[in-house]
Design a protein around this motif. Structure first.
Motif, mmCIF file in Angstrom:
data_model
loop_
_atom_site.group_PDB
_atom_site.id
_atom_site.type_symbol
_atom_site.label_atom_id
_atom_site.label_comp_id
_atom_site.label_asym_id
_atom_site.label_seq_id
_atom_site.Cartn_x
_atom_site.Cartn_y
_atom_site.Cartn_z
ATOM 1 N N ALA A 218 0.813 -1.224 0.000
ATOM 2 C CA ALA A 218 0.000 0.000 0.000
ATOM 3 C C ALA A 218 0.841 1.266 0.000
ATOM 4 O O ALA A 218 0.304 2.360 -0.188
ATOM 5 N N ASP A 219 2.148 1.152 0.208
ATOM 6 C CA ASP A 219 2.979 2.352 0.284
ATOM 7 C C ASP A 219 3.487 2.752 -1.101
ATOM 8 O O ASP A 219 3.366 2.008 -2.083
ATOM 9 N N ASN A 220 4.030 3.935 -1.212
ATOM 10 C CA ASN A 220 4.641 4.454 -2.439
ATOM 11 C C ASN A 220 3.666 4.587 -3.608
ATOM 12 O O ASN A 220 4.070 4.511 -4.775
ATOM 13 N N ILE A 221 2.378 4.747 -3.311
ATOM 14 C CA ILE A 221 1.401 4.933 -4.378
ATOM 15 C C ILE A 221 1.678 6.226 -5.141
ATOM 16 O O ILE A 221 1.356 6.367 -6.321
ATOM 17 N N SER A 222 2.330 7.185 -4.464
ATOM 18 C CA SER A 222 2.636 8.464 -5.105
ATOM 19 C C SER A 222 3.543 8.304 -6.327
ATOM 20 O O SER A 222 3.637 9.198 -7.166
ATOM 21 N N SER A 223 4.199 7.150 -6.443
ATOM 22 C CA SER A 223 5.056 6.887 -7.600
ATOM 23 C C SER A 223 4.242 6.640 -8.864
ATOM 24 O O SER A 223 4.805 6.597 -9.970
ATOM 25 N N GLY A 224 2.934 6.462 -8.708
ATOM 26 C CA GLY A 224 2.084 6.156 -9.851
ATOM 27 C C GLY A 224 1.925 4.681 -10.106
ATOM 28 O O GLY A 224 1.272 4.287 -11.081
ATOM 29 N N GLU B 283 -7.954 -7.507 2.384
ATOM 30 C CA GLU B 283 -8.056 -6.058 2.252
ATOM 31 C C GLU B 283 -8.738 -5.701 0.936
ATOM 32 O O GLU B 283 -8.393 -6.239 -0.127
ATOM 33 N N ASN B 284 -9.680 -4.790 0.986
ATOM 34 C CA ASN B 284 -10.409 -4.399 -0.212
ATOM 35 C C ASN B 284 -9.485 -3.738 -1.240
ATOM 36 O O ASN B 284 -8.607 -2.944 -0.889
ATOM 37 N N GLY B 285 -9.669 -4.093 -2.536
ATOM 38 C CA GLY B 285 -8.980 -3.373 -3.590
ATOM 39 C C GLY B 285 -7.880 -4.122 -4.310
ATOM 40 O O GLY B 285 -6.983 -3.482 -4.878
ATOM 41 N N THR B 286 -7.917 -5.472 -4.342
ATOM 42 C CA THR B 286 -6.906 -6.230 -5.079
ATOM 43 C C THR B 286 -7.554 -7.343 -5.884
ATOM 44 O O THR B 286 -8.704 -7.722 -5.655
ATOM 45 N N CYS B 287 -6.779 -7.891 -6.816
ATOM 46 C CA CYS B 287 -7.166 -9.061 -7.602
ATOM 47 C C CYS B 287 -6.109 -10.135 -7.408
ATOM 48 O O CYS B 287 -4.917 -9.886 -7.618
ATOM 49 N N GLY B 288 -6.531 -11.336 -7.010
ATOM 50 C CA GLY B 288 -5.644 -12.489 -6.917
ATOM 51 C C GLY B 288 -6.058 -13.512 -7.959
ATOM 52 O O GLY B 288 -7.254 -13.717 -8.192
ATOM 53 N N ALA B 289 -5.093 -14.177 -8.607
ATOM 54 C CA ALA B 289 -5.437 -15.047 -9.724
ATOM 55 C C ALA B 289 -4.517 -16.254 -9.817
ATOM 56 O O ALA B 289 -3.331 -16.199 -9.479
ATOM 57 N N PHE B 290 -5.087 -17.339 -10.345
ATOM 58 C CA PHE B 290 -4.384 -18.578 -10.695
ATOM 59 C C PHE B 290 -4.825 -18.892 -12.120
ATOM 60 O O PHE B 290 -6.025 -18.992 -12.392
ATOM 61 N N PHE B 291 -3.847 -19.041 -13.063
ATOM 62 C CA PHE B 291 -4.276 -19.183 -14.444
ATOM 63 C C PHE B 291 -3.240 -19.843 -15.333
ATOM 64 O O PHE B 291 -2.045 -19.854 -15.041
ATOM 65 N N TYR B 292 -3.767 -20.419 -16.425
ATOM 66 C CA TYR B 292 -2.957 -20.915 -17.540
ATOM 67 C C TYR B 292 -2.942 -19.838 -18.610
ATOM 68 O O TYR B 292 -3.957 -19.176 -18.870
ATOM 69 N N PHE B 293 -1.787 -19.654 -19.272
ATOM 70 C CA PHE B 293 -1.677 -18.660 -20.323
ATOM 71 C C PHE B 293 -0.871 -19.188 -21.499
ATOM 72 O O PHE B 293 0.225 -19.727 -21.327
ATOM 73 N N HIS B 294 -1.436 -19.048 -22.690
ATOM 74 C CA HIS B 294 -0.687 -19.259 -23.930
ATOM 75 C C HIS B 294 -0.599 -17.959 -24.710
ATOM 76 O O HIS B 294 0.470 -17.575 -25.181
ATOM 77 N N SER B 295 -1.739 -17.274 -24.843
ATOM 78 C CA SER B 295 -1.789 -15.996 -25.548
ATOM 79 C C SER B 295 -3.015 -15.249 -25.049
ATOM 80 O O SER B 295 -3.816 -15.773 -24.278
ATOM 81 N N ASP B 296 -3.177 -14.012 -25.508
ATOM 82 C CA ASP B 296 -4.335 -13.227 -25.084
ATOM 83 C C ASP B 296 -5.651 -13.865 -25.501
ATOM 84 O O ASP B 296 -6.695 -13.533 -24.941
ATOM 85 N N ALA B 297 -5.604 -14.769 -26.489
ATOM 86 C CA ALA B 297 -6.818 -15.426 -26.962
ATOM 87 C C ALA B 297 -6.929 -16.870 -26.485
ATOM 88 O O ALA B 297 -7.879 -17.565 -26.832
ATOM 89 N N PRO C 261 -5.402 -0.731 -2.091
ATOM 90 C CA PRO C 261 -5.725 -1.128 -0.721
ATOM 91 C C PRO C 261 -5.154 -0.143 0.293
ATOM 92 O O PRO C 261 -4.159 0.541 0.015
ATOM 93 N N GLU C 262 -5.792 -0.071 1.450
ATOM 94 C CA GLU C 262 -5.347 0.878 2.469
ATOM 95 C C GLU C 262 -4.125 0.391 3.238
ATOM 96 O O GLU C 262 -3.434 1.191 3.867
ATOM 97 N N LYS C 263 -3.867 -0.909 3.190
ATOM 98 C CA LYS C 263 -2.676 -1.437 3.851
ATOM 99 C C LYS C 263 -2.183 -2.663 3.096
ATOM 100 O O LYS C 263 -2.901 -3.227 2.251
ATOM 101 N N ASP C 264 -0.938 -3.059 3.390
ATOM 102 C CA ASP C 264 -0.366 -4.236 2.742
ATOM 103 C C ASP C 264 -1.272 -5.443 2.970
ATOM 104 O O ASP C 264 -1.817 -5.642 4.069
#
Length: 372
Positions: free
Chosen positions: A114-120, A148-162, A268-271
């Motif tokens: 949650a820190d250093n958000i000012s970096s963009g 904490e509200n405000g994140t996305c967690g994921a588990f996935f297979y990837f070959h390409s965007d399609a 998120p408001e905190k780590d």
């Protein structure tokens, strides 16, 4: 959560000494009400007992790269950093419950900071398996999501965007006693819609009768040639039958935020951390060498040399955390001809100094991942 990763060099096979009787020489079988399949390869990672900072020894490559806004499709960029992946094994090397080395929840922690958000940028975490030959199979993860509200967690297979299969969790969707999981197949249709699958048949939000951050659960997808079936704790959630991926690819896990109110929300408001207890994959490889290795140890199909994959039918938490691993079964050798990694009972693939000296040469390839 769309990735493009350069292929890593194929790893050589390590022969396993035959000190005990070998089972599973013809593969690992999966049976459900309407399907039966046999898969030739496996990978199993037990993060409750994974110590040390070198995750590549366990078959996983941490990712480090930036996705600036607006490329991230949010008001803030995403900054993936290696040090946001923190192993926190149990102190008891043989037990499945108890105190962890760092305190708090045992397992591999994937942090969003949650820190250093000012970096963009919002600092998050991602890892990719070193193998890129995953195809049809059963893919499973024991995971406790971030609270904490405000994140996305994921588990996935990837070959390409399609060609992508996703299990994605948005903490903004949790309620007092429930949650949700977003089931997604990225397809040519979603690419044509600006990488938005929400209006396609390959997207489904399924409610969960529990908060995903309360305890560990097993999330799973079984990928066949004509369908993908999603599960939670062994129970079917949903089935998709259109635009099924056909190519081999890589497994990923990540945890991130870009402040997009339509998806991750935040920052998120905190780590906050997603914690992973294990990953298991039973699959058919796209590598010709792996096919040849299977044919050599199983020249004629023999049902007696096929091992049934146990189903995890309860949440792998507390007393039930000690799920079964073929690679930890010391009674008989149940991983003949498999590529093994540190932590397995029968072998320590990637433990040799010679091979480890090669891994830094591939770092630039893996760190070329980017979001679209």
């Amino acid at each position: 959560m769309f990735r493009s990763v350069a292929h890593a060099a194929a790893f050589a096979l390590i022969a396993v000494p035959r000190f005990v009787r070998a089972d599973c020489e013809c593969g690992y079988s999966l049976k459900s009400d309407n399907d039966f399949a046999v898969f030739t390869d496996l990978i199993e990672t037990d993060f409750l007992h994974a110590s040390g900072e070198n995750l590549t020894e366990y078959g996983w490559r941490p990712q480090e790269y930036d996705v600036p806004a607006p490329t991230s499709r949010g008001p803030l960029g995403k900054r993936f950093r290696v040090d946001n992946l923190v192993p926190n094994p149990l102190k008891n090397e043989t037990g499945w419950t108890g105190e962890s080395e760092l305190g708090g929840e045992a397992g591999l922690q994937l942090w969003v900071r949650a820190d250093n958000i000012s970096s963009g940028f919002i600092s998050g975490s991602e890892m990719a398996h070193v193998r890129d030959d995953f195809r049809h199979g059963s893919y499973r993860v024991g995971m406790k999501l971030a609270g904490e509200n405000g994140t996305c967690g994921a588990f996935f297979y990837f070959h390409s965007d399609a060609q992508e299969i996703d299990l994605e969790f948005l903490s903004k969707e949790y309620t007092n006693n429930g949650g949700a999981v977003n089931l997604v197949l990225q397809t040519p249709e979603s690419v044509a819609s600006g990488y938005d699958a929400s209006n396609t048949s390959a997207y489904k939000v399924k409610e969960l009768p529990f908060r995903p951050d309360d305890m560990f659960h097993e999330y799973r997808f079984d990928w066949y040639s004509d369908k993908v079936i999603f599960y939670v704790d062994g129970k079917v959630l949903h089935e998709m039958t259109e635009d099924i991926p056909v190519e081999g690819g890589r497994l990923f896990m990540n945890h991130w935020s870009n402040g997009d109110p339509k998806w991750s929300a935040g920052p998120p408001e905190k780590d906050t951390a997603v914690v992973v207890s294990y990953v298991k994959a039973y699959f058919n490889s796209t590598q010709e060498a792996r096919f040849d290795a299977h044919r050599e140890r199983c020249p004629t199909y023999d049902p007696a040399k096929v091992c049934a994959i146990p189903a995890q039918t309860v949440a792998p938490d507390g007393d039930a955390a000690g799920t079964y691993f073929f690679s930890k079964d010391e009674a008989t050798e149940k991983t003949p001809g498999q590529i093994m990694y540190k932590g397995a009972a029968s072998s320590s693939f990637l433990a040799s100094t010679t091979l480890l000296t090669l891994l830094p040469l591939f770092a630039a390839l893996f760190s070329s991942a980017f979001s679209l």
